[in-house]
Design a protein around this motif. Structure first.
Motif, PDB file in Angstrom:
ATOM      1  N   ALA A  42       0.825  -1.206   0.000  1.00 59.43           N
ATOM      2  CA  ALA A  42       0.000   0.000   0.000  1.00 59.43           C
ATOM      3  C   ALA A  42       0.860   1.258   0.000  1.00 59.43           C
ATOM      4  O   ALA A  42       1.921   1.314   0.635  1.00 59.43           O
ATOM      5  N   VAL A  43       0.357   2.266  -0.708  1.00 59.38           N
ATOM      6  CA  VAL A  43       0.925   3.611  -0.638  1.00 59.38           C
ATOM      7  C   VAL A  43      -0.119   4.539  -0.026  1.00 59.38           C
ATOM      8  O   VAL A  43      -1.261   4.148   0.209  1.00 59.38           O
ATOM      9  N   ASN A  44       0.283   5.783   0.216  1.00 61.57           N
ATOM     10  CA  ASN A  44      -0.546   6.673   1.029  1.00 61.57           C
ATOM     11  C   ASN A  44      -1.721   7.315   0.306  1.00 61.57           C
ATOM     12  O   ASN A  44      -2.639   7.800   0.958  1.00 61.57           O
ATOM     13  N   SER A  45      -1.699   7.339  -1.027  1.00 55.02           N
ATOM     14  CA  SER A  45      -2.754   8.048  -1.741  1.00 55.02           C
ATOM     15  C   SER A  45      -2.915   7.494  -3.152  1.00 55.02           C
ATOM     16  O   SER A  45      -2.032   6.795  -3.660  1.00 55.02           O
ATOM     17  N   ARG A  46      -4.026   7.830  -3.779  1.00 55.15           N
ATOM     18  CA  ARG A  46      -4.210   7.443  -5.180  1.00 55.15           C
ATOM     19  C   ARG A  46      -3.198   8.159  -6.074  1.00 55.15           C
ATOM     20  O   ARG A  46      -2.744   7.603  -7.071  1.00 55.15           O
ATOM     21  N   GLU A  47      -2.848   9.379  -5.720  1.00 58.89           N
ATOM     22  CA  GLU A  47      -1.855  10.105  -6.502  1.00 58.89           C
ATOM     23  C   GLU A  47      -0.523   9.352  -6.541  1.00 58.89           C
ATOM     24  O   GLU A  47       0.161   9.321  -7.567  1.00 58.89           O
ATOM     25  N   GLU A  48      -0.175   8.691  -5.434  1.00 60.26           N
ATOM     26  CA  GLU A  48       1.071   7.931  -5.401  1.00 60.26           C
ATOM     27  C   GLU A  48       0.995   6.687  -6.280  1.00 60.26           C
ATOM     28  O   GLU A  48       2.032   6.215  -6.769  1.00 60.26           O
ATOM     29  N   VAL A  49      -0.187   6.144  -6.487  1.00 57.12           N
ATOM     30  CA  VAL A  49      -0.336   5.035  -7.432  1.00 57.12           C
ATOM     31  C   VAL A  49      -0.051   5.538  -8.851  1.00 57.12           C
ATOM     32  O   VAL A  49       0.606   4.861  -9.645  1.00 57.12           O
ATOM     33  N   LEU A  50      -0.538   6.724  -9.165  1.00 54.92           N
ATOM     34  CA  LEU A  50      -0.260   7.318 -10.477  1.00 54.92           C
ATOM     35  C   LEU A  50       1.239   7.578 -10.649  1.00 54.92           C
ATOM     36  O   LEU A  50       1.812   7.323 -11.714  1.00 54.92           O
ATOM     37  N   LEU A  51       1.880   8.089  -9.606  1.00 54.13           N
ATOM     38  CA  LEU A  51       3.326   8.305  -9.665  1.00 54.13           C
ATOM     39  C   LEU A  51       4.066   6.979  -9.820  1.00 54.13           C
ATOM     40  O   LEU A  51       5.076   6.896 -10.525  1.00 54.13           O
ATOM     41  N   ALA A  52       3.553   5.934  -9.173  1.00 55.03           N
ATOM     42  CA  ALA A  52       4.177   4.618  -9.295  1.00 55.03           C
ATOM     43  C   ALA A  52       4.149   4.134 -10.738  1.00 55.03           C
ATOM     44  O   ALA A  52       5.100   3.499 -11.212  1.00 55.03           O
ATOM     45  N   ALA A  53       3.079   4.462 -11.468  1.00 59.87           N
ATOM     46  CA  ALA A  53       3.004   4.089 -12.879  1.00 59.87           C
ATOM     47  C   ALA A  53       4.081   4.815 -13.677  1.00 59.87           C
ATOM     48  O   ALA A  53       4.726   4.227 -14.565  1.00 59.87           O
ATOM     49  N   ASP A  54       4.315   6.086 -13.381  1.00 68.72           N
ATOM     50  CA  ASP A  54       5.381   6.829 -14.056  1.00 68.72           C
ATOM     51  C   ASP A  54       6.757   6.249 -13.719  1.00 68.72           C
ATOM     52  O   ASP A  54       7.631   6.126 -14.586  1.00 68.72           O
TER      53      ASP A  54
ATOM     54  N   ILE B  21       2.977  -8.084  -8.782  1.00 70.74           N
ATOM     55  CA  ILE B  21       2.952  -7.211  -7.612  1.00 70.74           C
ATOM     56  C   ILE B  21       1.954  -6.086  -7.864  1.00 70.74           C
ATOM     57  O   ILE B  21       1.942  -5.495  -8.949  1.00 70.74           O
ATOM     58  N   GLU B  22       1.149  -5.796  -6.853  1.00 68.72           N
ATOM     59  CA  GLU B  22       0.196  -4.689  -6.947  1.00 68.72           C
ATOM     60  C   GLU B  22       0.655  -3.548  -6.043  1.00 68.72           C
ATOM     61  O   GLU B  22       1.028  -3.770  -4.894  1.00 68.72           O
ATOM     62  N   ILE B  23       0.599  -2.345  -6.581  1.00 68.36           N
ATOM     63  CA  ILE B  23       0.776  -1.122  -5.800  1.00 68.36           C
ATOM     64  C   ILE B  23      -0.614  -0.516  -5.682  1.00 68.36           C
ATOM     65  O   ILE B  23      -1.293  -0.297  -6.694  1.00 68.36           O
ATOM     66  N   ALA B  24      -1.061  -0.248  -4.455  1.00 71.41           N
ATOM     67  CA  ALA B  24      -2.469   0.100  -4.296  1.00 71.41           C
ATOM     68  C   ALA B  24      -2.685   1.119  -3.188  1.00 71.41           C
ATOM     69  O   ALA B  24      -1.879   1.239  -2.258  1.00 71.41           O
ATOM     70  N   ASN B  25      -3.788   1.825  -3.316  1.00 70.88           N
ATOM     71  CA  ASN B  25      -4.294   2.656  -2.241  1.00 70.88           C
ATOM     72  C   ASN B  25      -5.648   2.069  -1.834  1.00 70.88           C
ATOM     73  O   ASN B  25      -6.663   2.339  -2.459  1.00 70.88           O
ATOM     74  N   PRO B  26      -5.653   1.202  -0.807  1.00 77.87           N
ATOM     75  CA  PRO B  26      -6.866   0.453  -0.460  1.00 77.87           C
ATOM     76  C   PRO B  26      -7.602   0.984   0.750  1.00 77.87           C
ATOM     77  O   PRO B  26      -8.486   0.314   1.284  1.00 77.87           O
ATOM     78  N   THR B  27      -7.265   2.180   1.237  1.00 80.69           N
ATOM     79  CA  THR B  27      -7.712   2.592   2.565  1.00 80.69           C
ATOM     80  C   THR B  27      -9.105   3.220   2.586  1.00 80.69           C
ATOM     81  O   THR B  27      -9.563   3.663   3.633  1.00 80.69           O
ATOM     82  N   ALA B  28      -9.777   3.265   1.450  1.00 85.49           N
ATOM     83  CA  ALA B  28     -11.086   3.921   1.431  1.00 85.49           C
ATOM     84  C   ALA B  28     -12.125   3.173   2.255  1.00 85.49           C
ATOM     85  O   ALA B  28     -13.014   3.775   2.857  1.00 85.49           O
ATOM     86  N   ARG B  29     -12.021   1.839   2.289  1.00 76.78           N
ATOM     87  CA  ARG B  29     -13.051   1.044   2.950  1.00 76.78           C
ATOM     88  C   ARG B  29     -12.523   0.360   4.208  1.00 76.78           C
ATOM     89  O   ARG B  29     -11.507  -0.328   4.172  1.00 76.78           O
TER      90      ARG B  29
END
Length: 317
Positions: free
Chosen positions: A220-232, A266-274
């Motif tokens: 897990a990363v801290n935010s959805r924005e960090e998932v986008l950065l992970a793609a870059d 491997i998955e990089i995810a922001n799963p903390t919404a739920r």
């Protein structure tokens, strides 16, 4: 099914890799994880806010896949209670001294052949020197490196017999089923929660005819924005992106799927919404028509997501 609350969380996962050095570089340089130790043909790693000595063990092997995974129990009594239940099924392997300074662990098999262990005594990480965080409630310093993954989140396994896996998990090991996929009265996937997170483990159907395969491990990363950065970051470093960034319909996780050099997903995810706070929560059931719509915003699930697990058949030849 009876819910037992004797598991605390998913503790660690051992991944097998035919390219150990490259896999270590991937998890340290690209994901930003710390090395806790190296012993023989294995390396032990942790994300910066994992409280234990390691949440990932990488072991050199001739093919990819999973060696074992581990649950930490809530207490010593919980450990012994679960062990008694497992031993009665005939799937137990036995006790052994845990590696890396943990206490004893009990090893066993799930019905599909996945090896697992339970333990309570933990080797908790103590940050020193330049690994200490400025915030005393963070396990170690924010690495400022690569994708900056924060903690282990969940594991997805493949199984031929979802019913057997499901019944063993909830009837013997513990937890609750937060979501499930059912086609024509046949379960195709199950999501397991052992705490207030929406899931620690997912089990989905394996169509290969093989047993005990691995689908993916998630950090897990801290935010959805960090998932986008992970793609870059993946793009800039030549890391293959299988699918995403996007949002799952099931569990609403914001995801990115990659392959590490050894071949494991491997998955990089922001799963903390739920979070599951409802004390009489009812399992969410997804049918075939709903799943055919794809992910939350309409992205169709790529074919490899249904067919690729590790090890792949050709690795075993």
């Amino acid at each position: 099914m009876k819910i037992t609350w004797e598991l605390a969380h998913l503790a660690h996962v051992e991944l097998l890799t035919p390219k150990l050095d490259e896999s270590i570089r991937f998890f340290t340089e690209i994901l930003g994880m710390y090395i806790s130790g190296i012993e023989g043909d294995s390396a032990y790693l942790r994300a910066y806010d994992d409280y234990e000595h390691h949440t990932l063990k990488l072991t050199a092997h001739r093919h990819s896949g999973m060696g074992h995974f581990a649950w930490r129990t809530r207490s010593q009594d919980s450990l012994e209670t679960r062990v008694m239940a497992i031993e009665a099924t005939g799937l137990g392997i036995g006790w052994e001294d845990h590696e890396c300074g943990y206490g004893r662990a009990y090893k066993f098999y799930y019905p599909d052949g996945h090896q697992c262990e339970l333990y309570f005594d933990s080797h908790k990480f103590k940050a020193e020197g330049d690994q200490k965080s400025a915030l005393k409630n963070t396990a170690s310093r924010f690495p400022g490196k690569g994708m900056n993954v924060r903690r282990i989140d969940h594991l997805n396994l493949l199984a031929k017999d979802i019913v057997a896996f499901r019944d063993f998990q909830f009837g013997i090991v513990g937890g609750r089923m937060t979501e499930t996929i059912i086609f024509d009265e046949q379960p195709k996937g199950v999501w397991v929660s052992v705490n207030n997170k929406s899931y620690d483990l997912a089990i989905t159907e394996d169509h290969s005819g093989m047993n005990g395969r691995f689908h993916h491990l998630t950090y897990a990363v801290n935010s959805r924005e960090e998932v986008l950065l992970a793609a870059d970051i993946a793009l800039e470093n030549g890391v293959f992106i299988e699918t995403g960034p996007h949002k799952h319909a099931i569990q609403q996780t914001f995801f990115l799927y990659l392959y590490e050099p050894g071949g494991n997903r491997i998955e990089i995810a922001n799963p903390t919404a739920r979070l599951i706070l409802d004390p009489d929560y009812e399992t969410i059931v997804w049918n075939k028509e709903e799943r055919m719509k794809g992910q939350a915003w309409g992205l169709k699930t790529v074919e490899s997501f249904h067919t690729r697990g590790t090890p792949m058949p050709e690795e075993l030849l």
